[in-house]
Scaffold this motif. Structure first.
Motif, mmCIF file in Angstrom:
data_model
loop_
_atom_site.group_PDB
_atom_site.id
_atom_site.type_symbol
_atom_site.label_atom_id
_atom_site.label_comp_id
_atom_site.label_asym_id
_atom_site.label_seq_id
_atom_site.Cartn_x
_atom_site.Cartn_y
_atom_site.Cartn_z
ATOM 1 N N GLU A 183 25.202 15.528 -21.436
ATOM 2 C CA GLU A 183 25.027 16.983 -21.378
ATOM 3 C C GLU A 183 25.386 17.634 -22.710
ATOM 4 N N THR A 184 26.265 17.020 -23.469
ATOM 5 C CA THR A 184 26.588 17.565 -24.791
ATOM 6 C C THR A 184 25.510 17.198 -25.803
ATOM 7 N N ILE A 185 24.783 16.102 -25.575
ATOM 8 C CA ILE A 185 23.709 15.687 -26.480
ATOM 9 C C ILE A 185 22.450 16.514 -26.218
ATOM 10 N N SER A 186 22.045 16.599 -24.943
ATOM 11 C CA SER A 186 20.855 17.354 -24.537
ATOM 12 C C SER A 186 21.233 18.230 -23.349
ATOM 13 N N PRO A 187 21.279 19.541 -23.528
ATOM 14 C CA PRO A 187 21.812 20.429 -22.485
ATOM 15 C C PRO A 187 21.006 20.451 -21.189
ATOM 16 N N TRP A 188 19.743 20.024 -21.172
ATOM 17 C CA TRP A 188 18.953 20.057 -19.948
ATOM 18 C C TRP A 188 19.103 18.780 -19.127
ATOM 19 N N ARG A 189 19.803 17.774 -19.648
ATOM 20 C CA ARG A 189 19.995 16.523 -18.914
ATOM 21 C C ARG A 189 21.303 16.541 -18.153
ATOM 22 N N SER A 190 21.306 15.849 -17.022
ATOM 23 C CA SER A 190 22.521 15.682 -16.239
ATOM 24 C C SER A 190 23.098 14.303 -16.508
ATOM 25 N N ASN A 191 24.392 14.146 -16.280
ATOM 26 C CA ASN A 191 25.014 12.843 -16.467
ATOM 27 C C ASN A 191 24.635 11.856 -15.374
ATOM 28 N N SER A 192 24.333 12.346 -14.186
ATOM 29 C CA SER A 192 23.894 11.455 -13.112
ATOM 30 C C SER A 192 22.870 12.183 -12.249
ATOM 31 N N PHE A 193 21.928 11.413 -11.709
ATOM 32 C CA PHE A 193 20.924 12.006 -10.849
ATOM 33 C C PHE A 193 20.309 10.952 -9.938
ATOM 34 N N LEU A 194 19.666 11.423 -8.893
ATOM 35 C CA LEU A 194 19.025 10.593 -7.892
ATOM 36 C C LEU A 194 17.519 10.825 -7.970
ATOM 37 N N VAL A 195 16.751 9.728 -7.988
ATOM 38 C CA VAL A 195 15.297 9.820 -8.087
ATOM 39 C C VAL A 195 14.685 9.209 -6.831
ATOM 40 N N PHE A 196 13.792 9.934 -6.185
ATOM 41 C CA PHE A 196 13.047 9.439 -5.035
ATOM 42 C C PHE A 196 11.570 9.497 -5.381
ATOM 43 N N SER A 197 10.873 8.353 -5.281
ATOM 44 C CA SER A 197 9.461 8.292 -5.649
ATOM 45 C C SER A 197 8.646 7.668 -4.522
ATOM 46 N N PRO A 198 7.809 8.435 -3.841
ATOM 47 C CA PRO A 198 6.895 7.834 -2.857
ATOM 48 C C PRO A 198 5.726 7.173 -3.567
ATOM 49 N N TYR A 199 5.180 6.113 -2.972
ATOM 50 C CA TYR A 199 4.045 5.384 -3.545
ATOM 51 C C TYR A 199 2.897 5.333 -2.581
ATOM 52 N N ILE A 200 1.699 5.502 -3.097
ATOM 53 C CA ILE A 200 0.462 5.180 -2.404
ATOM 54 C C ILE A 200 -0.349 4.358 -3.399
ATOM 55 N N ARG A 201 -0.553 3.113 -3.076
ATOM 56 C CA ARG A 201 -1.241 2.199 -3.991
ATOM 57 C C ARG A 201 -2.628 1.927 -3.448
ATOM 58 N N ILE A 202 -3.630 2.063 -4.302
ATOM 59 C CA ILE A 202 -5.007 1.830 -3.897
ATOM 60 C C ILE A 202 -5.423 0.456 -4.442
ATOM 61 N N ASN A 203 -5.687 -0.463 -3.541
ATOM 62 C CA ASN A 203 -6.140 -1.805 -3.918
ATOM 63 C C ASN A 203 -7.644 -1.902 -3.705
ATOM 64 N N TYR A 204 -8.348 -2.350 -4.714
ATOM 65 C CA TYR A 204 -9.794 -2.549 -4.547
ATOM 66 C C TYR A 204 -10.237 -3.738 -5.350
ATOM 67 N N THR A 251 0.812 -1.217 0.000
ATOM 68 C CA THR A 251 0.000 0.000 0.000
ATOM 69 C C THR A 251 0.843 1.263 0.000
ATOM 70 N N PHE A 252 1.743 1.412 0.958
ATOM 71 C CA PHE A 252 2.585 2.601 1.084
ATOM 72 C C PHE A 252 4.040 2.197 0.902
ATOM 73 N N GLY A 253 4.808 3.055 0.256
ATOM 74 C CA GLY A 253 6.214 2.742 0.098
ATOM 75 C C GLY A 253 6.956 3.833 -0.640
ATOM 76 N N PHE A 254 8.190 3.511 -0.993
ATOM 77 C CA PHE A 254 8.994 4.450 -1.752
ATOM 78 C C PHE A 254 10.014 3.676 -2.584
ATOM 79 N N GLU A 255 10.506 4.356 -3.602
ATOM 80 C CA GLU A 255 11.541 3.817 -4.472
ATOM 81 C C GLU A 255 12.631 4.875 -4.596
ATOM 82 N N ILE A 256 13.861 4.429 -4.586
ATOM 83 C CA ILE A 256 14.988 5.341 -4.775
ATOM 84 C C ILE A 256 15.907 4.728 -5.823
#
Length: 106
Positions: free
Chosen positions: A85-106, A70-75
């Motif tokens: 960065e030379t291909i697409s100037p708005w992208r970084s070469n490395s980054f960290l992603v944090f995603s919280p989850y709320i899952r609705i089961n019915y 039901t509740f959780g997170f992903e990193i």
């Protein structure tokens, strides 16, 4: 005809990169170890991705934890193996992603 704000953003991106293609193709491979059932579910994964049009690759390491499906997170930590960065100037070469989850089961 008036353009909505979501289309303005797409135009801004294409102004940064005249070769911007919203339909880029990727080849992805992922391997993971996961535990399902019980009170806590978890997953540890490694992923490799390759952009077929712009010819760059990246790797990602990640973990996911959920409580009673039901509740959780992903990193994830994602790192490009080539200089994006030379291909697409708005992208970084490395980054960290944090995603919280709320899952609705019915």
């Amino acid at each position: 005809m008036e353009v909505g704000p979501e289309l303005d953003k797409a135009n801004d991106i294409s102004a940064l990169d005249p070769n911007f293609d919203p339909n880029e193709s990727f080849a992805l491979g992922k391997i993971a170890i996961s535990g399902r059932g019980g009170l806590v579910q978890h997953e540890i994964s490694a992923m490799y991705g390759y952009n077929l049009q712009k010819e760059y690759s990246y790797i990602a390491l990640g973990g996911k934890v959920m409580l009673n499906e039901t509740f959780g997170f992903e990193i994830k930590f994602i790192d490009a193996l080539t200089d994006v960065e030379t291909i697409s100037p708005w992208r970084s070469n490395s980054f960290l992603v944090f995603s919280p989850y709320i899952r609705i089961n019915y």
